[in-house]
Scaffold this motif. Structure first.
Motif, PDB file in Angstrom:
ATOM      1  N   HIS A  55      26.493  -7.529  -6.313  1.00  7.04           N
ATOM      2  CA  HIS A  55      27.505  -7.059  -7.260  1.00  7.04           C
ATOM      3  C   HIS A  55      28.378  -8.203  -7.760  1.00  7.04           C
ATOM      4  CE1 HIS A  55      26.986  -2.718  -7.123  1.00  7.04           C
ATOM      5  NE2 HIS A  55      26.865  -2.793  -5.809  1.00  7.04           N
ATOM      6  N   GLY A  56      28.709  -9.125  -6.876  1.00  6.69           N
ATOM      7  CA  GLY A  56      29.646 -10.186  -7.208  1.00  6.69           C
ATOM      8  C   GLY A  56      29.067 -11.340  -7.988  1.00  6.69           C
ATOM      9  N   SER A  57      27.763 -11.419  -8.088  1.00 10.05           N
ATOM     10  CA  SER A  57      27.152 -12.551  -8.778  1.00 10.05           C
ATOM     11  C   SER A  57      27.392 -12.457 -10.283  1.00 10.05           C
ATOM     12  CB  SER A  57      25.645 -12.592  -8.504  1.00 10.05           C
ATOM     13  OG  SER A  57      25.051 -13.630  -9.265  1.00 10.05           O
ATOM     14  N   SER A  58      27.797 -13.574 -10.863  1.00  9.35           N
ATOM     15  CA  SER A  58      27.973 -13.627 -12.318  1.00  9.35           C
ATOM     16  C   SER A  58      26.722 -14.166 -13.009  1.00  9.35           C
ATOM     17  CB  SER A  58      29.183 -14.498 -12.666  1.00  9.35           C
ATOM     18  OG  SER A  58      28.967 -15.826 -12.210  1.00  9.35           O
ATOM     19  N   GLN A  59      25.706 -14.489 -12.225  1.00 12.64           N
ATOM     20  CA  GLN A  59      24.460 -15.034 -12.761  1.00 12.64           C
ATOM     21  C   GLN A  59      23.460 -13.916 -13.058  1.00 12.64           C
ATOM     22  OE1 GLN A  59      24.337 -18.241 -13.359  1.00 12.64           O
ATOM     23  NE2 GLN A  59      26.252 -18.657 -12.286  1.00 12.64           N
ATOM     24  N   LEU A  60      22.531 -14.182 -13.953  1.00 11.57           N
ATOM     25  CA  LEU A  60      21.358 -13.312 -14.075  1.00 11.57           C
ATOM     26  C   LEU A  60      20.675 -13.353 -12.724  1.00 11.57           C
ATOM     27  CD1 LEU A  60      19.104 -11.689 -15.437  1.00 11.57           C
ATOM     28  CD2 LEU A  60      18.184 -13.856 -16.287  1.00 11.57           C
ATOM     29  N   THR A  61      20.479 -12.189 -12.132  1.00  9.70           N
ATOM     30  CA  THR A  61      19.942 -12.124 -10.777  1.00  9.70           C
ATOM     31  C   THR A  61      18.764 -11.166 -10.753  1.00  9.70           C
ATOM     32  OG1 THR A  61      22.169 -12.510  -9.926  1.00  9.70           O
ATOM     33  CG2 THR A  61      20.535 -11.715  -8.368  1.00  9.70           C
ATOM     34  N   ILE A  62      17.648 -11.650 -10.222  1.00 12.38           N
ATOM     35  CA  ILE A  62      16.418 -10.864 -10.149  1.00 12.38           C
ATOM     36  C   ILE A  62      15.951 -10.870  -8.706  1.00 12.38           C
ATOM     37  CG2 ILE A  62      14.022 -10.689 -10.929  1.00 12.38           C
ATOM     38  CD1 ILE A  62      14.960 -12.369 -13.422  1.00 12.38           C
ATOM     39  N   ALA A  63      15.613  -9.693  -8.199  1.00  7.66           N
ATOM     40  CA  ALA A  63      15.054  -9.595  -6.846  1.00  7.66           C
ATOM     41  C   ALA A  63      13.702  -8.904  -6.945  1.00  7.66           C
ATOM     42  CB  ALA A  63      15.974  -8.821  -5.918  1.00  7.66           C
ATOM     43  N   VAL A  64      12.754  -9.433  -6.206  1.00  4.48           N
ATOM     44  CA  VAL A  64      11.424  -8.838  -6.081  1.00  4.48           C
ATOM     45  C   VAL A  64      11.419  -8.065  -4.762  1.00  4.48           C
ATOM     46  CG1 VAL A  64       8.952  -9.324  -5.819  1.00  4.48           C
ATOM     47  CG2 VAL A  64      10.346 -10.692  -7.395  1.00  4.48           C
ATOM     48  N   THR A  65      10.806  -6.888  -4.780  1.00  4.28           N
ATOM     49  CA  THR A  65      10.735  -6.081  -3.571  1.00  4.28           C
ATOM     50  C   THR A  65       9.388  -5.372  -3.512  1.00  4.28           C
ATOM     51  OG1 THR A  65      11.962  -4.524  -2.184  1.00  4.28           O
ATOM     52  CG2 THR A  65      11.780  -3.986  -4.533  1.00  4.28           C
ATOM     53  N   ASN A  66       9.149  -4.673  -2.416  1.00  5.64           N
ATOM     54  CA  ASN A  66       7.882  -3.976  -2.202  1.00  5.64           C
ATOM     55  C   ASN A  66       8.090  -2.474  -2.180  1.00  5.64           C
ATOM     56  OD1 ASN A  66       8.016  -6.444  -0.017  1.00  5.64           O
ATOM     57  ND2 ASN A  66       6.206  -6.488  -1.296  1.00  5.64           N
ATOM     58  N   GLU A  67       7.172  -1.754  -2.785  1.00  2.19           N
ATOM     59  CA  GLU A  67       7.111  -0.306  -2.623  1.00  2.19           C
ATOM     60  C   GLU A  67       6.112  -0.048  -1.503  1.00  2.19           C
ATOM     61  OE1 GLU A  67       8.841   2.154  -3.776  1.00  2.19           O
ATOM     62  OE2 GLU A  67      10.003   0.862  -5.094  1.00  2.19           O
ATOM     63  N   VAL A  68       6.597   0.443  -0.381  1.00  2.00           N
ATOM     64  CA  VAL A  68       5.719   0.647   0.772  1.00  2.00           C
ATOM     65  C   VAL A  68       5.582   2.106   1.166  1.00  2.00           C
ATOM     66  CG1 VAL A  68       6.145  -1.665   1.695  1.00  2.00           C
ATOM     67  CG2 VAL A  68       7.575   0.240   2.441  1.00  2.00           C
ATOM     68  N   GLY A  69       6.297   2.984   0.508  1.00  2.12           N
ATOM     69  CA  GLY A  69       6.306   4.371   0.933  1.00  2.12           C
ATOM     70  C   GLY A  69       5.334   5.280   0.207  1.00  2.12           C
ATOM     71  N   TRP A  70       4.398   4.721  -0.548  1.00  6.54           N
ATOM     72  CA  TRP A  70       3.469   5.547  -1.315  1.00  6.54           C
ATOM     73  C   TRP A  70       2.116   5.703  -0.637  1.00  6.54           C
ATOM     74  CZ3 TRP A  70       4.190   3.440  -6.973  1.00  6.54           C
ATOM     75  CH2 TRP A  70       5.463   3.784  -7.415  1.00  6.54           C
ATOM     76  N   GLY A  71       1.957   5.066   0.492  1.00  7.82           N
ATOM     77  CA  GLY A  71       0.677   5.124   1.195  1.00  7.82           C
ATOM     78  C   GLY A  71       0.749   6.073   2.376  1.00  7.82           C
ATOM     79  N   LEU A  72      -0.144   5.854   3.283  1.00  8.86           N
ATOM     80  CA  LEU A  72      -0.175   6.663   4.498  1.00  8.86           C
ATOM     81  C   LEU A  72       1.035   6.371   5.376  1.00  8.86           C
ATOM     82  CD1 LEU A  72      -3.930   6.145   5.396  1.00  8.86           C
ATOM     83  CD2 LEU A  72      -2.892   8.150   4.326  1.00  8.86           C
ATOM     84  N   VAL A  73       1.439   7.345   6.140  1.00 15.76           N
ATOM     85  CA  VAL A  73       2.498   7.129   7.116  1.00 15.76           C
ATOM     86  C   VAL A  73       1.876   6.365   8.284  1.00 15.76           C
ATOM     87  CG1 VAL A  73       4.108   8.253   8.695  1.00 15.76           C
ATOM     88  CG2 VAL A  73       3.710   9.227   6.420  1.00 15.76           C
ATOM     89  N   SER A  74       2.519   5.277   8.659  1.00 14.52           N
ATOM     90  CA  SER A  74       1.996   4.428   9.726  1.00 14.52           C
ATOM     91  C   SER A  74       1.890   5.186  11.037  1.00 14.52           C
ATOM     92  CB  SER A  74       2.905   3.215   9.916  1.00 14.52           C
ATOM     93  OG  SER A  74       2.456   2.423  10.995  1.00 14.52           O
ATOM     94  N   GLU A  75       0.865   4.850  11.798  1.00 13.86           N
ATOM     95  CA  GLU A  75       0.738   5.436  13.139  1.00 13.86           C
ATOM     96  C   GLU A  75       1.660   4.742  14.135  1.00 13.86           C
ATOM     97  OE1 GLU A  75      -2.884   4.289  15.542  1.00 13.86           O
ATOM     98  OE2 GLU A  75      -3.516   3.549  13.571  1.00 13.86           O
ATOM     99  N   TYR A  76       2.259   3.614  13.729  1.00 13.10           N
ATOM    100  CA  TYR A  76       3.112   2.835  14.617  1.00 13.10           C
ATOM    101  C   TYR A  76       4.583   3.055  14.281  1.00 13.10           C
ATOM    102  CZ  TYR A  76      -1.318   0.577  15.470  1.00 13.10           C
ATOM    103  OH  TYR A  76      -2.623   0.343  15.776  1.00 13.10           O
TER     104      TYR A  76
END
Length: 184
Positions: free
Chosen positions: A120-141
């Protein structure tokens, strides 16, 4: 402007995010990833190398798990790649994968709030890359289920605090915009 770029594995997230900054005279590239050691993990080292060779030489790379501090200190546009790696390295550093989440939830909440404050506090153009991990099978672990749950929480909060969320699917960018109904 804050942009979150999300999607599955190898869908073009990082390349898309890098291209958003292609015309910038300076970029602070923040990577919380593990060090590349070809003797220990040649596949990971190859991934890291491919990312490194794509970056322009005038970009500054900061390798740190303390992404909030790196974001606060940046004097140029920032690209963080990626939040999934940051989350796993943070939990690894705490050594709590096998402990009940409620015992260390405060640590996660504090780390997330610290990052969101910096975001929120950054005055710069800020880009973050992230992963979508919740669209697959539910892990057995249990650790896999926990990671998916925490990534969902992290992505929800960062996405809600962003001006645009870009979902990458098969190399295509779908702009989801911002959510006026999002509540912190």
């Amino acid at each position: 402007m804050k942009v979150l770029v999300t999607g599955g594995i190898r869908c073009g997230k990082s390349l898309y995010a890098e291209n958003l900054l292609a015309d910038a005279s300076a970029v602070t590239y923040v990577t919380p990833g593990y060090a590349a050691d070809p003797s220990h993990d040649p596949e990971w080292a190859a991934r890291v190398y491919n990312h490194q060779k794509r970056r322009p030489r005038h970009w500054t790379t900061i390798e740190t798990v303390d992404i909030a501090s790196a974001l606060r200190a940046a004097e140029s546009p920032v690209l963080i790649d990626c939040l999934g790696t940051w989350l796993s390295r943070t939990i690894d550093g705490w050594g709590v994968w096998e402990k009940p989440f409620e015992q260390w939830r405060h640590r996660f909440d504090d780390a997330l709030m610290d990052f969101l404050d910096a975001w929120h506090g950054s005055s710069q153009l800020t880009i973050a890359v992230t992963n979508e991990v919740g669209w697959g099978l539910v892990s057995e672990y249990p650790s896999g289920r926990l990671f998916a749950d925490l990534m969902g929480r992290l992505n929800y909060r960062v996405g809600g605090a962003s001006d645009d969320v870009v979902l990458m699917v098969s190399g295509r960018a779908l702009h989801l915009g911002s959510d006026a109904n999002y509540h912190r």
